[in-house]
Design a protein around this motif. Structure first.
Motif, short mmCIF file in Angstrom:
data_model
loop_
_atom_site.label_atom_id
_atom_site.label_comp_id
_atom_site.label_asym_id
_atom_site.label_seq_id
_atom_site.Cartn_x
_atom_site.Cartn_y
_atom_site.Cartn_z
N ILE A 14 0.84 -1.20 0.00
CA ILE A 14 0.00 0.00 0.00
C ILE A 14 0.87 1.25 0.00
O ILE A 14 0.63 2.21 -0.74
N GLN A 301 -0.96 -2.40 -10.42
CA GLN A 301 -1.19 -3.56 -9.56
C GLN A 301 -0.96 -4.85 -10.34
O GLN A 301 -0.32 -5.78 -9.83
N SER A 363 -2.67 -5.69 5.56
CA SER A 363 -2.78 -6.21 4.21
C SER A 363 -2.20 -7.61 4.14
O SER A 363 -1.16 -7.89 4.71
#
Length: 493
Positions: A14, A301, A363
């Motif tokens: 992140i 991503q 995460s």
């Protein structure tokens, strides 16, 4: 391993995504925006269009602030973050492409200098000299992309470099040209999106309508290049990478699909902007930029995650362990390679082998993945990490070190026993065998009795490579067996 470890309470992914996505979103505009400015200025000067020249001066102010100030700061931020998160990979990129970086930084200096002169030269330079400076800026900026693209593409597809170690083999790698065209298209598309934001602030008029439609054309041309080159880019990625992603990396494939849908959304929003050209609201221009940012996020991503378990495919694993040294680490022990230790072996091993991707509760959290289990099961999962779904690297340590990580995790999980069959399957089996996926084994449970399934659980560690022994208590076993029988009944013949 020769660096101290930087431990933060949130996901590295992140943190990197926030800085990197914002930077590339701005840096691509810095290239496309430069082309937009100089091409449009040339057209306006030939036509004697003073209104467009005034518009370009306003756009160049935004251009300078966004690309020079914000872009430069986030660029430094990326170097700071990657040096902390994966120093081994950062060191490798610097050593292997040192002359490439030197050339890129030279282009960057030219680019920054030209951008400053261009912005302050509207009233100080002749039209001819101002256009020359604009072209110098764009050429230097695009050449900077030309260099960086080779290094970024190398991380996913190093190609023959893995065999030859040759600079050019690594630089002009299998995805180099498709990604260069793709990123050039992105630059053109973003130039149109940013110009629309400035144009939207004008009052309704013929000039606004003309400028909006001109900017929309830039956006659509860039979008068309992106759509075609994105398909080309997919085909240039080696089949073993995309094939593995299709099998065990649903998040990466989902990001690619989202990316495609966002392209359609951008095309639709640009079409609406064309229709509302005379009265284009600022909110729609902001929505277009937000869609562009979301598209970039989905693309990055995919690009970052599809190369798992590597940070440089075939060369360095995501946890910073060089592929060539992985077996030596497993024999000698990972702790022998960690120069800066805290005295807590379990914590140090977790940080250096797992923390690059996983957190305890944030995460990709490990705590919920192991809640209700035991130390022996956790240790078995650590040892067989490379066999799990998600394309993980092999554990770079000894069996004893895997047990130390298991102890570290066991002390931090919830020890409430598992009593739900669905949850038992998710924790004990679902790390490899996902219901409905290629790894689904539901058919094998059809017609089996509770005794048959219990015997299967007893022999779990002998049924396949890396499968852990079943270590749940009697109540959890009963719940899991009941769930397995339901799967067997529901399985399609």
């Amino acid at each position: 391993m020769i660096y101290p470890f930087w431990d933060v309470p949130f996901s590295y992914g992140i943190l990197m995504a926030v800085i990197a996505v914002l930077h590339v979103f701005v840096s691509h505009f810095a290239i496309g925006g430069g082309l937009f400015l100089v091409v449009t200025e040339h057209r306006a000067r030939r036509a004697g269009d003073t209104a467009t020249l005034e518009f370009l001066q306003k756009l160049s102010k935004m251009f300078a602030l966004v690309s020079l100030v914000f872009g430069a700061l986030t660029g430094v931020g990326i170097w700071f973050i990657i040096g902390l998160l994966n120093p081994t990979a950062t060191e490798a990129l610097i050593h292997n492409f040192v002359w490439g970086w030197a050339i890129e930084w030279t282009f960057f200096v030219v680019e920054i200098t030209a951008a400053i002169i261009y912005y302050y030269g509207w009233q100080r330079l002749s039209a001819r000299d101002h256009l020359i400076v604009g072209w110098i800026y764009f050429i230097a900026a695009w050449l900077s992309l030309f260099i960086i693209n080779g290094i970024v593409a190398f991380m996913l597809t190093p190609g023959q470099w893995l065999v030859t170690g040759n600079f050019w083999d690594g630089f002009f790698n299998p995805t180099y040209w498709s990604q260069l065209v793709l990123r050039t298209g992105i630059c053109v598309m973003l130039a149109g999106l940013y110009a629309l934001l400035v144009a939207a602030r004008y009052e309704a008029s013929d000039f606004k309508a003309r400028t909006v439609r001109y900017s929309v054309r830039w956006g659509l041309i860039g979008l068309a290049v992106v759509a075609v080159s994105l398909a080309w880019y997919w085909r240039t990625i080696p089949a073993e990478i995309t094939g593995k992603a299709l099998q065990v990396m649903p998040a990466s494939i989902k990001a690619f699909h989202v990316n495609s849908w966002l392209l359609l959304a951008l095309a639709g929003a640009l079409a609406v902007s064309w229709l509302l050209a005379r009265r284009l609201p600022v909110v729609l221009a902001v929505v277009l930029l937000a869609l562009g940012l979301a598209w970039f996020g989905a693309f990055e991503q995919f690009r970052e995650s599809v190369r798992k378990p590597f940070v440089v495919t075939g060369y360095i694993y995501g946890n910073g362990v060089p592929v060539a040294k992985a077996k030596a680490y497993q024999q000698a022990g990972l702790l022998t390679q960690i120069a800066y230790t805290t005295g807590d072996d379990g914590a140090d091993l977790f940080r250096h082998s797992c923390r690059s991707c996983h957190t305890l509760t944030g995460s990709r959290p490990l705590r919920p993945a192991f809640d209700g289990t035991d130390r022996a099961f956790i240790a078995a999962i650590v040892r067989g990490a490379h066999l799990l779904k998600g394309n993980m690297p092999p554990f770079p340590g000894t069996a004893a070190e895997a047990d130390k990580i298991a102890g570290y995790l066991y002390e931090r999980i919830d020890h409430t026993p598992i009593r739900d069959g669905t949850r038992a399957y998710e924790v004990r089996c679902g790390k490899c065998h996902v219901v409905g996926a290629a790894s689904d084994k539901s058919k094998t449970f059809t017609g089996l009795s509770a005794e048959d399934l219990s015997g299967m659980l007893d022999a779990a560690d002998s049924l396949g490579e890396g499968m852990p022994a079943y270590t749940g208590d009697a109540e959890e076993r009963a719940a899991l067996i009941s769930y397995l029988q339901q799967l067997g009944k529901q399985a399609k013949p």
